[in-house]
Design an enzyme around this catalytic site. Sequence first.
Site, short mmCIF file in Angstrom:
data_model
loop_
_atom_site.label_atom_id
_atom_site.label_comp_id
_atom_site.label_asym_id
_atom_site.label_seq_id
_atom_site.Cartn_x
_atom_site.Cartn_y
_atom_site.Cartn_z
N ARG A 296 0.78 -1.31 -0.05
CA ARG A 296 0.14 -0.01 0.04
C ARG A 296 0.80 1.40 -0.06
NH1 ARG A 296 -5.29 -2.19 3.75
NH2 ARG A 296 -5.94 -3.07 2.05
N TYR A 440 -5.93 -1.31 -7.03
CA TYR A 440 -5.34 -2.59 -6.43
C TYR A 440 -4.67 -2.25 -5.13
CZ TYR A 440 -1.08 -1.21 -9.18
OH TYR A 440 0.08 -0.54 -9.81
N GLU A 441 -4.46 -3.20 -4.36
CA GLU A 441 -4.03 -3.07 -2.67
C GLU A 441 -5.20 -2.70 -2.11
OE1 GLU A 441 -1.79 -5.47 -3.13
OE2 GLU A 441 -0.54 -4.84 -4.73
N GLY A 442 -6.43 -3.03 -2.43
CA GLY A 442 -7.35 -2.39 -1.69
C GLY A 442 -7.77 -0.85 -2.30
N GLN A 447 -9.54 1.72 1.91
CA GLN A 447 -8.46 2.37 2.57
C GLN A 447 -9.17 3.45 3.46
OE1 GLN A 447 -5.21 1.66 2.12
NE2 GLN A 447 -6.08 0.37 0.28
#
Lengths: 598, 249
Positions: A296, A440-442, A447
Amino acid sequence: MQPYHAPLRDMRFVLYELLGADRQLSALPGWEEVTADLIDPILDEAAKFCREVLFPLNRSGDEEGCRFENGVVRTPKGFKAAYDLFRQGGWTGLMAAGADGGQELPRLLGQMVSEMICSANLAFGIYPGLSQGAYAALAVHGDEALKRAYLPKLASGDWTGTMCLTEPQCGTDLGLIRTRAQPQEDGSARITGTKIFISAGEHDLADNILHLVLARLPDAPKGIKGISLFLVPKFVPGPDGRPGRPNGVACSAIEHKMGINASATCVIHFDDATGYLVGEPNKGMRAMFRMMNEARLAVGIQGLGLAEAAYQGAVAYARERQQGRALGKPSRPDLPADPILVHPDVRRMLLTIRAKTEGARALAAWVALEMDKAARGGDRARREETEDLAALLTPIIKASFTDMGFEAANLGVQVMGGHGYIREHGMEQLVRDARITLLYEGTNGVQALDLIGRKLTAHGGRFLRRFFHPLDAYLAAKAGDPALAEFVQPLAKAFGRLQQASAAIALQGLKNPSDAAAGAADYLRLFGLVAMGFQWARMAETALAALAEGQGGEADFYQAKLATARFFMARLLPECGALLATVAEGGKTLADFPDRAF
Amino acid sequence: MKVLVAVKRVVDYNVKIRVKSDNTGVETANVKMSMNPFDEIGVEEAVRLKEAGKATEIVAVSMGPQACQETIRTALAMGADRGILVLTDAELQPLAVAKILKVLCDKEQPGLVILGKQAIDDDCNQTGQMLAALLDWPQATFASKLELGVSDARVTREIDGGLETITVTLPAVLTTDLRLNEPRYASLPNIMKAKKKPIDTVDPASLGVDVAPRLSTLKVNEPAKRQAGVKVATVADLVAKLKTEAKVI
């Protein structure tokens, strides 16, 4: 197309003048040599590499994309040679431990090099970027045998890593994972399942690929508490440590995407593939979260890199392109028209990108330096404080920096008009490449939920205090300084709004969590602005001090810093007022809208 | 064999050159500086000789203010073994540089000295030739290929009419042309090692060299702005203009 030049002067400003990072880092054990005369040549060489090797492959890599043929993925022309140069140059092991053949340099330095890579060629950067995440997860959670066998290969870049989380039915909600792991007598496991959206899942850059795979053991508890992490190599290393027999891992397709076309996004099938447990059974999420948090922060830096690239392209165009006349008197009467740089709306867009980019660079550097200091020195209390701060700011850096990168690329297109929309200038590619970073990555929505749901509530608001206290102390210390008033006063006002918004979210969270969730994205944006504003006040202070000391030769640089700080305070920070209003409104207007009316 | 390489700190080739407002020279304050690209080719050639087992030690020499140390470090990161910094704030002209290099060659006794054919700041293209004369060594300038033997070197030179191949006996002075090689990127581990490699600092006086300029610069101006072109209607017009106005055919 405007070639990329790393913003080395601004990086040095942040490193040496704003943070005194050379002084602080070289005071830590093992980093005695990390002084400006080491940092400068490293940044210089990275800048050169990015400009000469990676940037020229950015457009061609996008045009050509990755190709999938008979289970094999071919990266675009030039990528393999560039990766070999990158690997041989030792860049893959910049932060890796010395015992693994790495250079063990500070995160702060790695982060600045990453920014350059992301500006020059985001799609390329994803391959080594994922290896770095895999290295971090394995270094902390892997047992000794795994570490010995695999960490040096990741550090040298000979092998690359992946993160295999997503499955067709399981995206954000990892509790839905179905991939199974069957323990074997020899201590390994057999992994079976399908993973999708696997970046760098298959490619021709390295001899072996190490998949870090989330899967369920046979009697695992349901949901998120029953997930374990496994290392699954594409080729199982033989006794000599070299890639041996092919494992039961196959790539069946790559995605056709909006952007980052040179990054292979793969569907990976595991069929009775040999895997090795990383960490404890059913505790896979812990290890994965370490990797995820690294990722992140890294994605936040991607946003920063893209914003810088957009700025450079837009400024170059705005200087060259001549259209219309300045509203007052012409700036270039000798030409048929003035450069579009004279138009207030163009200046607004360029300064918006610049003020956010430089603010973000300083914020990311501050957090990285704190993490470096905690990693090498200080007691447990100090480490805890830093971990809190990093935990708090990770979703903010991820979401607000990637929002910024996308916004910057869009503004870049806007500056160029129709010429930004065509491929020639490279700006539309930045828009397309940037778009994934919000996902991506949440996703950035996730977030925001992480920020209000986990980070704000943790330990009775302890994380929040790690940011509020230093900011509060700074404002109190500078309140009486007339030279800083134009920066400190707007910052204090914005901070007040952040405090009010934090209280509102906390109250909503207790009464009706949907209300808090409704304002989460706005709250995160507000937080990001205040965090950048904090850095801007400090940068303005630093620039004023440099001018007072008579840095005559570089007066232009410091004056520009001050002017950008003023722009940030006067034109960007006021958004905090609107954001507070939205947060305070809660979620009623969202909840009241009938589902059937959508 | 020891190889001595001269490396000059110049304005980076990516920087747009600006003339100082008082016309005394080119603006170098707060401008990105880096190694003269032709000297980079020289360092690369020396490192390749060492990797091929033909050179035993590479000494990188730079002259000028303290910041020239960075240029030496760049050479060390590429693979040079040690550095010599000739520290001076004086303006250095080719003859002074050649004289200093002569003294250093007397001390160091290299088998080969490699210089860039010219530096991209003043484009003098003199130092290598002057050094060869002062040392009374053979010179092989504008080299695009080097085959080093035990007592001599076969060098392909870029000349106006094409390529010329000569043999020089060693020790000799070599100046590099663009096509001699493609310099490598310094690796991260080597950048870190370079910090620990030794650099000796000396000054021109201790070497007994008078570096006082023999030429004085009267004025430095921007080149004249390019004039706008004209469109010609026909090929015949173009030919006529080339004949009568441009007088090139």
